[in-house]
Design an enzyme around this catalytic site. Sequence first.
Site, PDB file in Angstrom:
ATOM      1  CB  CYS A  51      -0.915   0.005   1.225  1.00 44.04           C
ATOM      2  SG  CYS A  51      -2.060   1.387   1.247  1.00 44.04           S
ATOM      3  CD  GLU A 108      -0.473  -1.977  -4.608  1.00 40.51           C
ATOM      4  OE1 GLU A 108       0.471  -1.662  -5.378  1.00 40.51           O
ATOM      5  OE2 GLU A 108      -0.311  -2.234  -3.416  1.00 40.51           O
TER       6      GLU A 108
END
Length: 221
Positions: free
Chosen positions: A2, A105
């Site tokens: 993350c 992402e």
Amino acid sequence: MCGRMTMTHPSDAMARLFDAVPANDLPLAPRYNICPTQAVGVICASPGRRSYRPMRWGFVPHWYKTPTDGPLLINARAETIAEKPAFGAAVRARRCLVPATGFYEWTKDEAGNRLPWYFMPSDSAPLVFAGVWQEWGQGAAVLRSFAIVTTAASPWMAVTHHREPVVLAPDDWARWLGETDEKAAPLMRSAPEGYYQRWRVDPKVNSNRAEGPALTQAIAV
């Protein structure tokens, strides 16, 4: 993993959700491109009642001479967190909840261009990442910082990235915060099948200066 996230829920709503006392200096929402080193609202266990306070995203170990004295530790690997000098004490005594709305992402195309994807829960409920936190410095110069715990990606997530953040269901919040006698290690696992939805978003989010709701909107691919 993350490395960027969003928070669109107001602080007072988050404080009510977690039954926490909010600090006066929490970052204002909505935020659509939260980056490492920025302040993020974090839930911690406190005597009497939980606290909701801002912390720097990027864990600063106690031995750093300055906050930038070593690598920027935005994530902590679940598989080794208890063994690492930076995180061992924190995962035993200073665990926290990191609320978010979603996160980004990246994949790459054949030309090596970074292609961003946006992830959020399929039911649009708030995300709650497992985190660990640390105090660095003394007196008025104390800096509170945190890292998000990650684990090996599920097969669904691995299409995009080989790591994913550890997310916690409401029934697990007290356990992660150490408010029960149950061990927290079993919570450090990938999200269940069907938990997330994802879609491609505009590469404008690749810039840490970009902001606004358009960053999370799906684009044609």
